[in-house]
Design an enzyme around this catalytic site. Sequence first.
Site, PDB file in Angstrom:
ATOM      1  N   PRO A 141       0.826  -1.214   0.000  1.00  0.00           N
ATOM      2  CG  PRO A 141       0.129  -0.881   2.228  1.00  0.00           C
ATOM      3  CD  PRO A 141       0.878  -1.850   1.338  1.00  0.00           C
ATOM      4  N   GLY A 142       0.382   2.278  -0.690  1.00  0.00           N
ATOM      5  CA  GLY A 142       1.066   3.576  -0.688  1.00  0.00           C
ATOM      6  C   GLY A 142       0.091   4.660  -0.278  1.00  0.00           C
ATOM      7  NE  ARG A 143      -4.134   6.901  -4.555  1.00  0.00           N
ATOM      8  CZ  ARG A 143      -3.759   7.769  -5.507  1.00  0.00           C
ATOM      9  NH1 ARG A 143      -3.926   9.049  -5.320  1.00  0.00           N
ATOM     10  NH2 ARG A 143      -3.263   7.336  -6.652  1.00  0.00           N
ATOM     11  CE1 TYR A 188      -1.933  10.297 -12.703  1.00  0.00           C
ATOM     12  CE2 TYR A 188      -1.880  11.307 -10.537  1.00  0.00           C
ATOM     13  CZ  TYR A 188      -1.324  10.466 -11.471  1.00  0.00           C
ATOM     14  OH  TYR A 188      -0.177   9.799 -11.159  1.00  0.00           O
ATOM     15  CB  CYS A 215       4.171  30.272 -17.892  1.00  0.00           C
ATOM     16  SG  CYS A 215       4.954  31.548 -16.930  1.00  0.00           S
ATOM     17  CE1 TYR A 238       2.198   7.202  -6.147  1.00  0.00           C
ATOM     18  CE2 TYR A 238       0.132   7.164  -4.923  1.00  0.00           C
ATOM     19  CZ  TYR A 238       1.211   6.499  -5.464  1.00  0.00           C
ATOM     20  OH  TYR A 238       1.317   5.140  -5.310  1.00  0.00           O
TER      21      TYR A 238
END
Length: 439
Positions: A295-297, A337, A363, A392
């Site tokens: 797991p990450g998020r 995203y 810009c 992220y």
Amino acid sequence: MDAMVSVPEPDPAELRATRPHLGIDPVAGLTLEDVPLAAIARSFGTPAWVYGAGTMRARARAFRAAFAACGLAPDIHFAVKANDHQAVLRLFAAEGLGADVVSGGELARARAAGMAATDIVFSGVGKTVAELDRALAEGVGQINVESAEELEMLAARARAAGRPAPVVLRVNPDVDAATHAKITTGRAENKFGIALAEAETVYARAARLEGITLRGLAFHIGSQITDLAAFRAACTRIADLARALRGRGLALDTVDFGGGLGISYRGEAVVGVDAYAGAIAATLGGLGVRLKTEPGRWLVGPAGVLLAAVVLVKETPGRRFVVLDAAMNDLLRPALYEAWHAMLPVAPARGPAGPVDVVGPVCESADRFAVGRMLPPLGPGALVAILDAGAYGAVMSSTYNSRPLLPVVMIERGRFALVRARQPEEALWAGERVPEWFG
Ligand SMILES: *Cc1c(COP(=O)(O)O)cnc(C)c1O
């Protein structure tokens, strides 16, 4: 994903109620783990990343507890790419987690944070020969092989090194994870993993390949998955494959079920960690294998905010732009995203909310955090917390427009510390050389 979900926008009270690490101090305004964000801005300036260590710890424990309640104790390998800060890796190492890395750089970071090589899983569709050699030399615990080609490459390197490579094969179960196209990985057309139809053949080859110690299977179907059926479908296919392999007399003692559990960015329904663990137990629990997960998020996303200040509010006919000092180079997810991040003003609201576009100074037209967001009046200098930026976020930052990387502040039990200084401007060109012949 986020942007396409049509659920009503949560109001500030709701946003705080679903995020127990956030609070309100009547004088200082918004707090994170009891520290006023205004105090962080005074100490370190804006923009800045702010992480709640207590929240990360609590989530690691909740994750483990959900599986324990189902009678499972998977090895948990934190996906370093979600948040690769040394303090974060140390925190998870202290919680008994290992790491899932996807590059030599991440391997080096995890080792620098004190993680044992045996607690590290090396994933990735294009590991170089140098990276494979390094994984072997360091004694990485598991290499997730993503293709028949990589298998042969690794076997050759392992024979040359005189060290067998501990391998699981990453299989692409070809399920639709119903997430954003840019973060789905488990469809047949994605570059990841070995096709289900070829898995038995490749597995049989791996089992007799000199240099390979074959342990089992891995899969990872994507990120920010909010559909339990997708996990269940993938697990069922892998369980069927495992049984078929055993039926052919091929040994298997590990299944790594990847990561991807989503979090609720805007109040949308997500898969609860208990239901997730239940689905894993129901599909993979009976295989009698060692389970691993990456797991990450889920572990770090909710624990971080990007703290920014309003530069100015620009009025054009029919639109109001709130220009922040943070930009897409700091937090790329909205531009990359179309991700939706909740935002809360740090000071108590004065006046009714109205629709604004929240943008950064870079810009590029993609440099916008929100369109038509209902926010109370914000003047120059007002602080805004962009929520759920712990995954992220900082890892995807660049210095585009020569904007230095932001400071990182970590909070725990009412204390806070600077864990990365704002990048000095000179560091932006520190490695650059002008050819001698320029004179
Ligand atoms: C990105 C990734 C993860 C972590 O995904 P999350 O959605 O952050 O949980 C785990 N395993 C692999 C192989 C990955 O590429």
